[in-house]
Design an enzyme around this catalytic site. Structure first.
Site, PDB file in Angstrom:
ATOM      1  CE1 TYR A   1      -3.558   2.487   0.523  1.00 60.80           C
ATOM      2  CE2 TYR A   1      -2.817   3.122   2.660  1.00 60.80           C
ATOM      3  CZ  TYR A   1      -3.923   3.363   1.983  1.00 60.80           C
ATOM      4  OH  TYR A   1      -4.756   4.806   1.584  1.00 60.80           O
TER       5      TYR A   1
ATOM      6  CE  LYS B   1       1.201   5.087   8.563  1.00 57.52           C
ATOM      7  NZ  LYS B   1       1.435   3.745   7.335  1.00 57.52           N
TER       8      LYS B   1
ATOM      9  CG  ASP C   1       5.711   3.947   1.180  1.00 55.35           C
ATOM     10  OD1 ASP C   1       5.831   4.155   1.938  1.00 55.35           O
ATOM     11  OD2 ASP C   1       4.247   3.442   0.416  1.00 55.35           O
TER      12      ASP C   1
HETATM   13  C1  LIG Z   1       0.298   4.794   6.460  1.00 57.79           C
HETATM   14  C2  LIG Z   1       1.332   4.165   4.510  1.00 57.79           C
HETATM   15  C3  LIG Z   1       0.702   4.989   3.497  1.00 57.79           C
HETATM   16  C4  LIG Z   1       0.170   6.277   3.740  1.00 57.79           C
HETATM   17  O1  LIG Z   1       0.050   7.398   4.479  1.00 57.79           O
HETATM   18  P1  LIG Z   1      -0.791   8.419   4.364  1.00 57.79           P
HETATM   19  O2  LIG Z   1       0.077   9.378   5.426  1.00 57.79           O
HETATM   20  O3  LIG Z   1      -2.339   7.425   5.144  1.00 57.79           O
HETATM   21  O4  LIG Z   1      -1.372   8.544   3.994  1.00 57.79           O
HETATM   22  C5  LIG Z   1       1.685   5.061   2.177  1.00 57.79           C
HETATM   23  N1  LIG Z   1       2.432   4.007   1.894  1.00 57.79           N
HETATM   24  C6  LIG Z   1       2.561   3.705   3.453  1.00 57.79           C
HETATM   25  C7  LIG Z   1       3.939   1.746   3.193  1.00 57.79           C
HETATM   26  C8  LIG Z   1       2.405   3.346   4.625  1.00 57.79           C
HETATM   27  O5  LIG Z   1       2.394   2.450   5.537  1.00 57.79           O
END
Ligand SMILES: *Cc1c(COP(=O)(O)O)cnc(C)c1O
Length: 430
Positions: A145, A268, A240
């Site tokens: 994701y 995060k 990511d």
């Molecule tokens: C949480 C997450 C996102 C999205 O971040 P948001 O702040 O919710 O838009 C993208 N990539 C990874 C790997 C994530 O865990």
């Protein structure tokens, strides 16, 4: 749990005005067959709901709360900024400090741009990669994701999987025409694609440790292949690290596996619980971003002083000697404890853990990709979730999410989890 009266009343009001009653889908708890619990407050690793029920929190706001809730230095940093103001829409010292912190922590990052969410970070990194290469094709992996931008909503794990939506309506076919999704950890599939289409690929984006199909570690060889093939075909490799950055090591998953991507996305933990994202990497790619270059990307609240202060205070705490070792010791106690209990009572489950991220899959398969994760028994997971909640353990309400251990968890808290599991797991095989 004593009661859910207040949560229920809030939910009744919420569903009338907010889609599903929540501002992010997984929170609705639908896959575990219950209504959401509304949170009142939290402290350390304890979280308290609107009815006064107390839980040990293993969600940690889905990752940001590496230090637990209301950590003293984070609260103090926020309070200090409050005296200056909450937003100016003009540069502040804290943004410079944040850029220096990130670039010093992660050696592949030479320049960085702050945004407001992980979604914005990945979306912007892809735009930069496409501009840099002059190519369109984007390669991702099933179950990873990367936020909810249109081009990335293909086989997108977690929330999407939990709701059983294949991709999403509202995403035009033309938008995802250039997105290719391949099985995670599948080196032959990746090499085959690159041999056929490598010269058209702008970027390969991956969660270097996948956390959004449940926790799935990479085969280190897989990450090495991503690096060498993207180098060979001159595509941009994007890690990511929105979830793994500053969590698996101070330098993120790329420090742990010793691989240097071209671009990295953060979110995060870098925001310390406030809304933040960031993307950065090679100077020659990042120098294309406006106003230094022609690639447009902007944000009214980007680099917001409150968020910068919370993030900076958090990152400083992570630099304490032994920080990661201490959290790892506790998460190892948790994963090995679960395996021991499961083996003794004979329930088939599979535990994946990297550092302080972990998932317990109710399957007898070793989970190496999204296909494996989906063999989990979701009815058993749902029963497990609800029974653990009754015992005061607050977990991510989806089989396809990772749980997080923070520095605020004590050994005793881990042992409370294990005691709850000791009582709950035997009930699941009856
Ligand atoms: C949480 C997450 C996102 C999205 O971040 P948001 O702040 O919710 O838009 C993208 N990539 C990874 C790997 C994530 O865990």
């Amino acid at each position: 749990m004593k009661s859910e009266t207040k949560s229920k009343a809030l939910y009744d009001r919420a569903v009338k005005l907010i889609p599903g009653g929540v501002n992010s889908p997984v929170r609705a708890c639908r896959s575990v067959g219950r209504n959401p619990i509304f949170i009142d407050r939290a402290q350390g690793c304890r979280i308290f709901d609107a009815d006064g029920n107390e839980f040990i929190d293993f969600v940690g706001s889905w990752g940001p709360m590496m230090l637990g809730h209301r950590h003293g230095s984070v609260m103090a940093a926020i309070e200090k900024v409050l005296e200056r103001g909450v937003s100016f829409g003009a540069p502040v010292d804290l943004e410079v400090e944040m850029a220096e912190m990130i670039c010093n922590a992660v050696s592949s990052v030479e320049m960085v741009r702050m945004v407001n969410s992980g979604t914005e970070a990945t979306m912007s990194a892809i735009r930069a990669a496409r501009a840099y290469t002059g190519r369109d094709v984007l390669v991702k992996f099933d179950g990873c994701y990367h936020g909810h931008a249109d081009t990335l909503l293909v086989a997108a794990g977690s929330g999407v999987a939990t709701l059983n939506i294949a991709g999403s309506p509202g995403v035009p076919e033309a938008t995802i025409r250039h997105t290719v999704s391949l099985p995670y950890n599948d080196i032959p599939a990746f090499k085959k694609l690159m041999a056929e289409k490598g010269k058209t690929v702008a970027a390969v984006i991956v969660e270097p440790v996948a956390g959004n199909m449940g926790l799935v570690p990479p085969d280190p060889e897989f990450l090495h292949e991503l690096r060498s093939e993207t180098q060979k075909h001159q595509c941009v490799l994007i890690f990511d690290e929105v979830m793994t950055g500053f969590r698996l090591a101070y330098g993120g998953a790329q420090a742990l596996y010793q691989i240097s991507p071209d671009l990295t996305c953060f979110g995060k933990i870098v925001g310390g619980g406030l809304p933040v994202g960031a993307y950065g990497g090679k100077q020659e790619i990042m120098a294309q971003i406006a106003p230094e270059g022609p690639v447009y990307q902007a944000g009214t609240l980007s680099g917001n002083p409150l968020a910068m202060a919370a993030g900076l205070a958090t990152l400083k705490e992570l630099q304490q000697p032994g920080f990661y070792e201490s959290v790892e010791e506790k998460s190892d106690r948790l994963s090995s404890g679960i395996l021991r209990i499961a083996e003794r009572i004979g329930i088939p489950l599979s535990v994946n853990r990297v550092g302080s991220m972990m998932s317990i899959f109710f399957t007898d398969r070793v989970v190496k990709n999204f296909e494996d994760a989906k063999t989990s028994n979701l009815e058993v997971f749902s029963a497990y979730y609800n029974k653990m909640l009754e015992k005061g353990i607050y977990l991510p309400p989806s089989q396809f999410e990772a749980l997080f251990v923070s520095s605020a968890h004590e050994i005793a808290d881990i042992d409370l989890f294990l005691a709850a599991a000791e009582a709950v797991l035997p009930e699941l095989i009856k």
